[in-house]
Design an enzyme around this catalytic site. Structure first.
Site, PDB file in Angstrom:
ATOM      1  N   ASP A   8       0.851  -1.198   0.000  1.00  7.18           N
ATOM      2  CA  ASP A   8       0.000   0.000   0.000  1.00  7.18           C
ATOM      3  C   ASP A   8       0.884   1.245   0.000  1.00  7.18           C
ATOM      4  O   ASP A   8       1.667   1.450   0.931  1.00  7.18           O
ATOM      5  CB  ASP A   8      -0.889  -0.037   1.262  1.00  7.18           C
ATOM      6  N   ASP A  37      -3.984   3.920   2.712  1.00  6.46           N
ATOM      7  CA  ASP A  37      -5.396   3.709   3.065  1.00  6.46           C
ATOM      8  C   ASP A  37      -5.644   2.294   3.596  1.00  6.46           C
ATOM      9  O   ASP A  37      -6.782   1.881   3.789  1.00  6.46           O
ATOM     10  CB  ASP A  37      -6.315   4.010   1.865  1.00  6.46           C
ATOM     11  N   ASP A  86      -2.069  -1.278  -3.579  1.00  5.31           N
ATOM     12  CA  ASP A  86      -2.397  -0.577  -4.820  1.00  5.31           C
ATOM     13  C   ASP A  86      -1.365  -0.868  -5.907  1.00  5.31           C
ATOM     14  O   ASP A  86      -0.342  -1.520  -5.660  1.00  5.31           O
ATOM     15  CB  ASP A  86      -2.543   0.932  -4.568  1.00  5.31           C
ATOM     16  N   ASP A 135      -6.410 -10.973 -14.634  1.00  2.00           N
ATOM     17  CA  ASP A 135      -7.529 -11.853 -14.309  1.00  2.00           C
ATOM     18  C   ASP A 135      -8.702 -11.479 -15.217  1.00  2.00           C
ATOM     19  O   ASP A 135      -8.954 -10.300 -15.460  1.00  2.00           O
ATOM     20  CB  ASP A 135      -7.929 -11.646 -12.843  1.00  2.00           C
ATOM     21  N   ASP A 193     -11.170 -16.797 -14.794  1.00  4.30           N
ATOM     22  CA  ASP A 193     -11.900 -17.225 -13.604  1.00  4.30           C
ATOM     23  C   ASP A 193     -13.030 -18.195 -13.963  1.00  4.30           C
ATOM     24  O   ASP A 193     -13.787 -17.927 -14.908  1.00  4.30           O
ATOM     25  CB  ASP A 193     -12.491 -15.963 -12.955  1.00  4.30           C
ATOM     26  N   GLU A 226      -9.113 -21.286 -14.850  1.00  2.00           N
ATOM     27  CA  GLU A 226      -9.445 -21.878 -13.554  1.00  2.00           C
ATOM     28  C   GLU A 226     -10.668 -22.754 -13.775  1.00  2.00           C
ATOM     29  O   GLU A 226     -11.703 -22.273 -14.236  1.00  2.00           O
ATOM     30  CB  GLU A 226      -9.750 -20.774 -12.538  1.00  2.00           C
ATOM     31  N   HIS A 271      -5.261 -17.189  -3.648  1.00  2.00           N
ATOM     32  CA  HIS A 271      -6.102 -16.333  -2.802  1.00  2.00           C
ATOM     33  C   HIS A 271      -7.377 -17.034  -2.335  1.00  2.00           C
ATOM     34  O   HIS A 271      -8.157 -16.439  -1.591  1.00  2.00           O
ATOM     35  CB  HIS A 271      -6.457 -15.077  -3.587  1.00  2.00           C
ATOM     36  N   ASP A 272      -7.624 -18.264  -2.802  1.00  2.00           N
ATOM     37  CA  ASP A 272      -8.824 -19.011  -2.380  1.00  2.00           C
ATOM     38  C   ASP A 272      -8.472 -20.148  -1.422  1.00  2.00           C
ATOM     39  O   ASP A 272      -9.357 -20.881  -0.988  1.00  2.00           O
ATOM     40  CB  ASP A 272      -9.519 -19.648  -3.590  1.00  2.00           C
TER      41      ASP A 272
HETATM   42  O1  TEU Z   1     -12.999 -19.139  -7.531  1.00  2.00           O
HETATM   43  C1  TEU Z   1     -13.738 -20.209  -8.019  1.00  2.00           C
HETATM   44  C2  TEU Z   1     -14.218 -21.180  -7.073  1.00  2.00           C
HETATM   45  O2  TEU Z   1     -14.619 -22.261  -7.430  1.00  2.00           O
HETATM   46  C3  TEU Z   1     -14.321 -20.811  -5.679  1.00  2.00           C
HETATM   47  O3  TEU Z   1     -15.500 -21.401  -5.253  1.00  2.00           O
HETATM   48  C4  TEU Z   1     -13.181 -21.311  -4.930  1.00  2.00           C
HETATM   49  O4  TEU Z   1     -12.845 -22.596  -5.308  1.00  2.00           O
HETATM   50  C5  TEU Z   1     -13.617 -21.347  -3.521  1.00  2.00           C
HETATM   51  O5  TEU Z   1     -13.760 -20.033  -3.120  1.00  2.00           O
HETATM   52  C6  TEU Z   1     -12.647 -22.006  -2.675  1.00  2.00           C
HETATM   53  O6  TEU Z   1     -13.162 -21.909  -1.433  1.00  2.00           O
HETATM   54  C7  TEU Z   1     -12.918 -18.012  -8.322  1.00  2.00           C
HETATM   55  C8  TEU Z   1     -12.022 -16.985  -7.693  1.00  2.00           C
HETATM   56  O7  TEU Z   1     -10.724 -17.465  -7.640  1.00  2.00           O
HETATM   57  C9  TEU Z   1     -12.586 -16.621  -6.362  1.00  2.00           C
HETATM   58  O8  TEU Z   1     -11.756 -15.743  -5.652  1.00  2.00           O
HETATM   59  C10 TEU Z   1     -13.919 -15.985  -6.596  1.00  2.00           C
HETATM   60  O9  TEU Z   1     -14.540 -15.708  -5.374  1.00  2.00           O
HETATM   61  C11 TEU Z   1     -14.829 -16.886  -7.427  1.00  2.00           C
HETATM   62  O10 TEU Z   1     -14.184 -17.444  -8.552  1.00  2.00           O
HETATM   63  C12 TEU Z   1     -15.957 -16.071  -7.965  1.00  2.00           C
HETATM   64  O11 TEU Z   1     -15.459 -15.175  -8.904  1.00  2.00           O
END
Ligand code: TEU
Length: 665
Positions: free
Chosen positions: A46, A50, A54, A123, A310, A366, A438-439
């Site tokens: 950042d 904030d 960024d 993305d 995605d 993905e 990130h998931d």
């Molecule tokens: O994620 C796709 C997805 O299948 C999600 O359900 C993911 O596997 C799950 O959150 C895991 O717990 C993509 C993106 O990477 C995610 O950040 C988004 O929230 C989602 O699509 C919707 O765009």
């Protein structure tokens, strides 16, 4: 070079373009040897104080990434968004969200990367938009008008008035002025006002890519009040940008709750596979596909090097919308077989990537719910679809029931999944390898030992990532061995998916502390905590309180420390990036699992021509003797790499040790 020539050279295997013998395998592509680093922009750096990362922050760290040795950067979404799902809910595909900066900041980042020979992968979230995307707002207005006009129309039993009303309003919708004698009725007057206010509102904000006002109204007129053939024509094609139905079916969203949401003034339900704020686009409508291609074209012109797509296997739905059969999974995704990985998704993908491929750009899809064998359908070169895909089997082994399942990690299950992926793609397709994103949660906390052997297990897992077929993706912070965080209060949770889970679970009787433990073990917030740069306040991420609390271990786990300490995971990542680049056997070698039943050690060979590499990974905190009298290691002559340093004992693996051996060939 002629256009067709240029095209051919981009699409032909490297072996043909770079001269015979240059390529280790006929299907080699330049990007296969590259390494991607994923940035979650909210949590990276950042600069404007904030508490939210960024674009300028990212630009300021490119030297750091270059030093690590990565070739490409994938940015999670930075487009304009209300951020219910942190940018995976886009309200303007062509603009940058003000919290991240401006388009000029984005251009500066692109140029900084390109000046260093690095690529920028953006993305692409096109299964759904935000519910505040102008397309959705406009379609809601249109559906609302349709319903209101339908309600105003006199009943068919009142034949004379119904026809007069229909003719007058039909003419009005087509932009004409109806004859005076049909305009006497009060309902007509009300209809005239509705249409006028619709026109005024729409004219203010008609979204790019959406049909013109005349087209929208004309079609509506034909649909509601046209003669039989006009009606048929208006209904024949699917003109909606989103998926609307008069009745919900029993499908559920992946984020919990029904996949259908009523919008009162329209009298209809729209489909949303993720949160209520992420309506699914209607890919069956060619105008949607065209609008997306136009948007993609703009980003190509802006100089992107590729796209991460995605949930790209979700874009085609079964438009007969049958109810799902069988037992309903408690936590979402009921009916997925009707909206995931359908045959039409492949056709749409081929259309979507046409220009991207012609321009020689990278694509990574993905694809949740896709098996290793199906991954080949998306990535086999002759199918002209995607460069590589992210599979999910290996990140589901400790949550087989659903994503909130907190089953223990069992190494043999991981081996089975990885072996299945490796066997399926070898020589046929290609995957993107990852252990974090990130998931997910932090892999050291998940498959390693974050307390006693954080450094050792992080290095071992890095070795796994870099010795599989497919392209490695490093998620920010993984290279310094960042760990999961702890959620003590419900108010600590930021992620929409985790919040939905917590609310639903506690409402249906789960003890709040138990629910928080599940969130701590599984929430996506775990990998979204701010990047730990140094030991100063807020881990050097921001001068302001960050949007999501920093992991409390930042004084000892941070980039400054990791770069300065030659024994840190960072240096292993850096070495492995080069090692993989220099050893084709690690990129293309055929995979064979050794000792599949072993519960502590994962071991495999990679073979390419005369060269063999043996990869030995100790997934435990105890020394593991190598099976004696076993012929599996025959021929392994030299230690190519060892996370404990080059002098390796021959008969045992130390806690979380990883070793790569090679023959002389
Ligand atoms: O994620 C796709 C997805 O299948 C999600 O359900 C993911 O596997 C799950 O959150 C895991 O717990 C993509 C993106 O990477 C995610 O950040 C988004 O929230 C989602 O699509 C919707 O765009």
């Amino acid at each position: 070079m002629s256009h067709t020539h240029l095209l051919a050279s981009l699409l032909l295997p490297l072996s043909l373009t770079a001269g015979a013998g240059a390529s280790p395998v006929p299907y080699a592509r330049p990007w296969h040897k590259q390494v991607v680093y994923q940035i979650y922009p909210r949590s990276f750096a950042d600069t404007d104080g904030d508490g939210v990362g960024d674009l300028r922050g990212i630009t300021s760290k490119i030297d750091y990434l270059q030093r690590l040795g990565v070739d490409a950067v994938w940015l999670s979404p930075v487009y304009r968004s209300p951020n219910y799902d942190n940018g995976y809910d886009i309200s303007d595909y062509l603009d940058i969200d003000p919290s991240f900066g401006t388009l000029a900041d984005w251009e500066a980042l692109r140029d900084t990367l390109h000046a260093r020979g690095m690529k920028l992968i953006m993305d692409l979230v096109v299964n759904h938009t935000s519910d505040s995307h102008p397309w959705f707002l406009q379609e809601q207005r249109l559906k609302t008008l349709e319903r209101q006009l339908g309600i105003l129309a006199p009943p068919a039993s009142d034949a004379g008035r119904a026809v007069a009303f229909g003719t007058a309003v039909g003419t009005l919708l087509h932009g004409g002025a109806p004859a005076v004698d049909t305009m006497v009725d009060a309902p007509y007057e009300a209809a005239r006002k509705l249409v006028a206010s619709f026109r005024a509102e729409s004219a203010r904000a008609l979204p790019a890519g959406y049909p013109s006002l005349e087209a929208q109204l004309g079609r509506l007129g034909d649909k509601l009040f046209g003669n039989a053939s006009q009606r048929r024509a208006a209904l024949a094609e699917n003109h909606d940008f989103y998926i609307w139905r008069e009745h919900a079916n029993n499908w559920t969203s992946l984020f919990g709750g029904p996949a259908w949401h009523a919008v009162e003034p329209t009298g209809l339900y729209y489909m949303a596979e993720f949160s209520v704020h992420q309506p699914d686009l209607n890919w069956a409508n060619p105008a949607v596909r065209k609008a997306i291609s136009t948007m993609v074209h703009t980003w190509i012109e802006r100089g992107v090097d590729g796209f991460r797509m995605d949930v790209i296997d979700f874009i085609a739905k079964d438009h007969s919308f049958p109810d799902a059969q069988g037992p309903k999974p408690p936590k979402g995704g009921f009916g997925m077989e009707h909206f995931v990985n359908r045959a039409e998704a492949h056709a749409y993908v081929r259309e979507l990537v046409r220009e991207i491929r012609q321009r020689g750009l990278q694509t990574v899809g993905e694809v949740p719910g896709v098996s290793p064998a199906q991954a080949v359908d998306y990535t086999a070169p002759e199918r002209a679809e995607l460069g590589e895909v992210f599979l999910f089997g290996h990140v589901s082994v400790d949550r087989p029931a659903d994503r909130w399942d907190t089953s223990p990690f069992v190494l043999t299950a991981l081996k089975t999944e990885i072996a299945a992926q490796q066997r399926a793609i070898h020589g046929r397709g290609w995957i993107a390898n990852y252990l974090e994103n990130h998931d997910q949660v932090r892999v050291v906390s998940r498959f390693g030992d974050p307390v006693r052997f954080r450094v050792e297990s992080s290095k071992m897992l890095a070795t796994l990532l870099f010795t599989l077929e497919g392209r490695p993706y490093i998620y920010q912070g993984q290279e310094i061995g960042m760990t999961d965080t702890i959620f003590r209060e419900a108010s600590d949770i930021r992620d929409v998916e985790a919040r939905n889970f917590y609310v639903e679970a506690t409402a249906t009787g789960m003890d709040p502390n138990a629910a928080l433990r599940v969130v701590t073990a599984r929430s996506r917030d775990n990998t979204r905590t701010p990047m730990q740069w140094n030991a100063s306040a807020n881990a050097g991420f921001s001068s302001h309180t960050p949007w999501l609390a920093v992991n409390t271990n930042y004084p000892s786990v941070n980039v400054d420390q990791a770069v300065a300490d030659a024994a840190s995971p960072w240096h292993v990542y850096e070495k492995l990036i080069h090692l993989r680049r220099d050893n084709d056997v690690l990129v293309y070698g055929a995979f064979d699992l050794l000792w599949p039943e072993h519960e502590r050690v994962m071991a495999y060979t990679r073979k390419l021509g005369k060269r063999t590499a043996w990869v030995l990974l100790n997934f435990s905190g105890e020394a593991q003797p190598l099976p004696s009298g076993d012929r599996a290691l025959d021929g392994a002559k030299r230690v190519l790499f060892d996370t404990y340093g080059p002098a390796a004992p021959t008969d045992a693996l130390r806690p979380f040790e990883a070793r790569i051996l090679v023959n002389e060939g």
